[in-house]
Motif scaffolding. Structure first.
Motif, mmCIF file in Angstrom:
data_model
loop_
_atom_site.group_PDB
_atom_site.id
_atom_site.type_symbol
_atom_site.label_atom_id
_atom_site.label_comp_id
_atom_site.label_asym_id
_atom_site.label_seq_id
_atom_site.Cartn_x
_atom_site.Cartn_y
_atom_site.Cartn_z
ATOM 1 N N ARG A 155 33.493 29.597 -28.173
ATOM 2 C CA ARG A 155 34.699 29.284 -29.233
ATOM 3 C C ARG A 155 35.663 30.499 -28.968
ATOM 4 N NH1 ARG A 155 30.754 29.538 -34.113
ATOM 5 N NH2 ARG A 155 32.642 29.918 -35.338
ATOM 6 N N LYS A 156 36.055 30.815 -27.616
ATOM 7 C CA LYS A 156 36.991 31.600 -27.288
ATOM 8 C C LYS A 156 38.379 31.954 -28.034
ATOM 9 C CE LYS A 156 35.572 31.669 -22.415
ATOM 10 N NZ LYS A 156 35.964 31.316 -20.967
ATOM 11 N N GLU A 157 38.835 30.743 -28.361
ATOM 12 C CA GLU A 157 40.206 30.576 -29.360
ATOM 13 C C GLU A 157 39.931 31.327 -30.540
ATOM 14 O OE1 GLU A 157 38.799 27.972 -27.924
ATOM 15 O OE2 GLU A 157 40.071 27.580 -26.293
ATOM 16 N N GLN A 158 38.970 31.189 -31.220
ATOM 17 C CA GLN A 158 38.465 31.978 -32.373
ATOM 18 C C GLN A 158 38.168 33.211 -32.586
ATOM 19 O OE1 GLN A 158 35.331 30.270 -34.687
ATOM 20 N NE2 GLN A 158 35.859 31.281 -36.613
ATOM 21 N N ALA A 159 37.721 33.833 -31.184
ATOM 22 C CA ALA A 159 37.711 35.219 -31.096
ATOM 23 C C ALA A 159 38.887 35.976 -30.915
ATOM 24 C CB ALA A 159 37.026 35.372 -29.270
ATOM 25 N N VAL A 201 36.698 41.847 -13.957
ATOM 26 C CA VAL A 201 35.501 41.426 -14.456
ATOM 27 C C VAL A 201 35.372 41.414 -15.932
ATOM 28 C CG1 VAL A 201 32.941 41.516 -14.451
ATOM 29 C CG2 VAL A 201 34.231 41.259 -12.314
ATOM 30 N N VAL A 202 35.928 42.581 -16.342
ATOM 31 C CA VAL A 202 35.850 42.822 -17.844
ATOM 32 C C VAL A 202 36.713 42.093 -18.610
ATOM 33 C CG1 VAL A 202 36.221 44.432 -19.701
ATOM 34 C CG2 VAL A 202 34.884 45.195 -17.922
ATOM 35 N N SER A 203 38.200 41.952 -18.172
ATOM 36 C CA SER A 203 39.137 41.107 -18.740
ATOM 37 C C SER A 203 38.477 39.758 -18.860
ATOM 38 C CB SER A 203 40.179 41.354 -17.987
ATOM 39 O OG SER A 203 41.258 40.272 -18.371
ATOM 40 N N ALA A 204 38.012 39.097 -17.465
ATOM 41 C CA ALA A 204 37.606 37.814 -17.566
ATOM 42 C C ALA A 204 36.257 37.379 -18.621
ATOM 43 C CB ALA A 204 37.165 37.423 -16.180
ATOM 44 N N SER A 205 35.572 38.336 -18.760
ATOM 45 C CA SER A 205 34.613 38.268 -20.038
ATOM 46 C C SER A 205 35.017 38.116 -21.298
ATOM 47 C CB SER A 205 33.419 39.389 -19.754
ATOM 48 O OG SER A 205 32.951 39.414 -18.466
ATOM 49 N N THR A 223 21.740 45.460 -19.440
ATOM 50 C CA THR A 223 21.391 44.386 -19.965
ATOM 51 C C THR A 223 22.299 43.106 -19.401
ATOM 52 O OG1 THR A 223 22.572 44.941 -22.004
ATOM 53 C CG2 THR A 223 20.282 45.313 -21.839
ATOM 54 N N PRO A 224 21.790 41.886 -19.620
ATOM 55 C CA PRO A 224 22.591 40.769 -19.212
ATOM 56 C C PRO A 224 23.899 40.455 -20.026
ATOM 57 C CG PRO A 224 20.255 40.090 -19.401
ATOM 58 C CD PRO A 224 20.283 41.315 -19.930
ATOM 59 N N GLY A 225 24.905 40.223 -19.354
ATOM 60 C CA GLY A 225 26.428 40.227 -20.015
ATOM 61 C C GLY A 225 27.169 41.022 -19.255
ATOM 62 N N VAL A 226 28.336 41.364 -20.262
ATOM 63 C CA VAL A 226 29.543 41.933 -19.637
ATOM 64 C C VAL A 226 29.258 43.566 -18.886
ATOM 65 C CG1 VAL A 226 30.104 42.965 -21.732
ATOM 66 C CG2 VAL A 226 31.662 42.780 -20.092
ATOM 67 N N ASN A 266 37.874 36.649 -22.092
ATOM 68 C CA ASN A 266 39.127 35.609 -22.303
ATOM 69 C C ASN A 266 40.361 36.385 -21.839
ATOM 70 O OD1 ASN A 266 39.493 32.876 -22.176
ATOM 71 N ND2 ASN A 266 39.976 33.113 -24.345
ATOM 72 N N ASN A 267 40.540 37.243 -21.176
ATOM 73 C CA ASN A 267 41.739 37.971 -20.794
ATOM 74 C C ASN A 267 42.762 38.357 -22.001
ATOM 75 O OD1 ASN A 267 41.199 37.792 -17.796
ATOM 76 N ND2 ASN A 267 41.699 35.364 -18.059
ATOM 77 N N ASP A 268 41.857 38.517 -23.170
ATOM 78 C CA ASP A 268 42.452 39.020 -24.478
ATOM 79 C C ASP A 268 42.219 40.354 -24.681
ATOM 80 O OD1 ASP A 268 43.522 39.412 -26.927
ATOM 81 O OD2 ASP A 268 42.752 37.708 -27.847
ATOM 82 N N PRO A 269 43.416 41.304 -24.455
ATOM 83 C CA PRO A 269 43.249 42.782 -24.594
ATOM 84 C C PRO A 269 42.848 43.127 -26.073
ATOM 85 C CG PRO A 269 45.449 42.469 -24.318
ATOM 86 C CD PRO A 269 44.534 40.804 -24.083
ATOM 87 N N GLN A 270 43.041 42.040 -27.036
ATOM 88 C CA GLN A 270 42.629 42.570 -28.404
ATOM 89 C C GLN A 270 40.949 42.819 -28.495
ATOM 90 O OE1 GLN A 270 45.167 40.462 -31.630
ATOM 91 N NE2 GLN A 270 44.614 38.854 -30.005
ATOM 92 N N LEU A 271 40.298 42.228 -27.401
ATOM 93 C CA LEU A 271 38.982 41.856 -27.562
ATOM 94 C C LEU A 271 38.024 43.214 -27.021
ATOM 95 C CD1 LEU A 271 38.445 38.212 -27.084
ATOM 96 C CD2 LEU A 271 39.116 39.470 -29.218
#
Length: 287
Positions: free
Chosen positions: A218-222, A268-272, A48-51, A274-279
């Motif tokens: 709203r990447k910062e809120q993520a 690619v996954v990391s960029a999707s 499906t479209p997306g990551v 926002n390079n935040d490993p918590q997500l």
């Protein structure tokens, strides 16, 4: 969600027509593609479209260099990818976790099996009003998903936060009826999954997928959740699904291993996210 009984026959006919049309178009595309890939072994993957789709696309060049031609088809609903694998129109799909697959098998009788994990999208406990878990007030309003697959995951996160205790401990598939202890007398609101992000203006806490914030710009809120799920939640990791009778197919095993070891996939996954490993978590890796 189930359609009302009086609309069941019409809905079934509509789904059948949609499936036949979509799979016929898919068959035509694959037939055209086959003529250009005679020198390579072909593997057909639906997503499906997306990551998930982006991650599969990331490994196409690497797979081709090793003699495996990857053909990706994007579906815009959550029924056709399983239909296509079950009927042999594609080899694999990559869009669902085990909980979703179990429910699909129960409802439709598919002969499908998870053959490898690909990505665990962590969920987070978010608030526009509360800064720390210890500040959650008595009687706080809490929004959780209203579907049986994801509600249990949200309740496990609330238990991880120390806010509730579930009757079956860490067992998956819990519902609000399984909340055995609720010392803060939390008030729960069941909301459609995509609407949970919007519920934050009306509730004290909400269990939300961080990717919703990323997709909404709203990447910062993520990255500001009070708590995230993690590798313990691997039952909810999205994975590659094949027919049971092809679960040991060397071509399928080869692709899954390529995906899991590809640096480009990880990039690619990391960029999707926002390079935040918590997500997110790469669930095949040792924590």
């Amino acid at each position: 969600m189930m359609a009302p009984e009086q609309n069941a026959t019409m809905a079934a006919r509509g789904t059948a027509l949609l499936r036949r049309g979509a799979l016929a178009a898919l068959g035509g595309l694959l037939a055209l593609a086959a003529g250009t890939t005679l020198a390579a072994e072909v593997i057909r993957i639906g997503s499906t479209p997306g990551v998930t789709s982006d991650a599969v696309q990331a490994v196409v060049a690497e797979a081709r260099a090793q003699g495996l031609e990857v053909q990706v088809t994007e579906f815009t609903d959550w029924t056709l990818p399983n239909e296509a694998v079950n009927h042999g129109d594609i080899d694999l799909n990559f869009f669902q976790h085990q909980a979703f697959l179990n429910n699909a098998i129960k409802e439709r009788g598919y002969q499908l099996q998870m053959v490898g994990l690909g990505l665990l999208q962590n969920v987070g406990l978010y608030s526009n009003r509360i800064q720390r878990l210890q500040d959650v007030p008595v009687g706080a309003k809490v929004a959780v998903a209203n579907d049986p697959v994801n509600q249990g995951r949200g309740l496990l996160l609330l238990q991880q936060a120390g806010l509730i205790k579930l009757r079956q401990g860490k067992a998956v598939g819990a519902s609000l009826n399984d909340v055995a202890e609720n010392p803060k007398k939390l008030r729960f609101y069941e909301i459609e999954g995509p609407q949970l992000i919007h519920s934050l203006q009306d509730v004290d806490l909400a269990v939300v997928w961080p990717s919703y914030f990323v997709n909404a710009g709203r990447k910062e809120q993520a990255s500001r959740a009070l708590l995230y799920s993690g590798i313990d939640n691997s039952f909810y990791a999205m994975g590659f699904v094949a027919r049971k009778d092809r679960a040991q197919d060397p071509k399928i095993t080869r692709f899954v291993q390529l995906f899991q070891h590809s640096p480009k996939v990880r990039e690619v996954v990391s960029a999707s996210f926002n390079n935040d490993p918590q997500l997110y978590t790469l669930p095949w890796k040792t924590p």
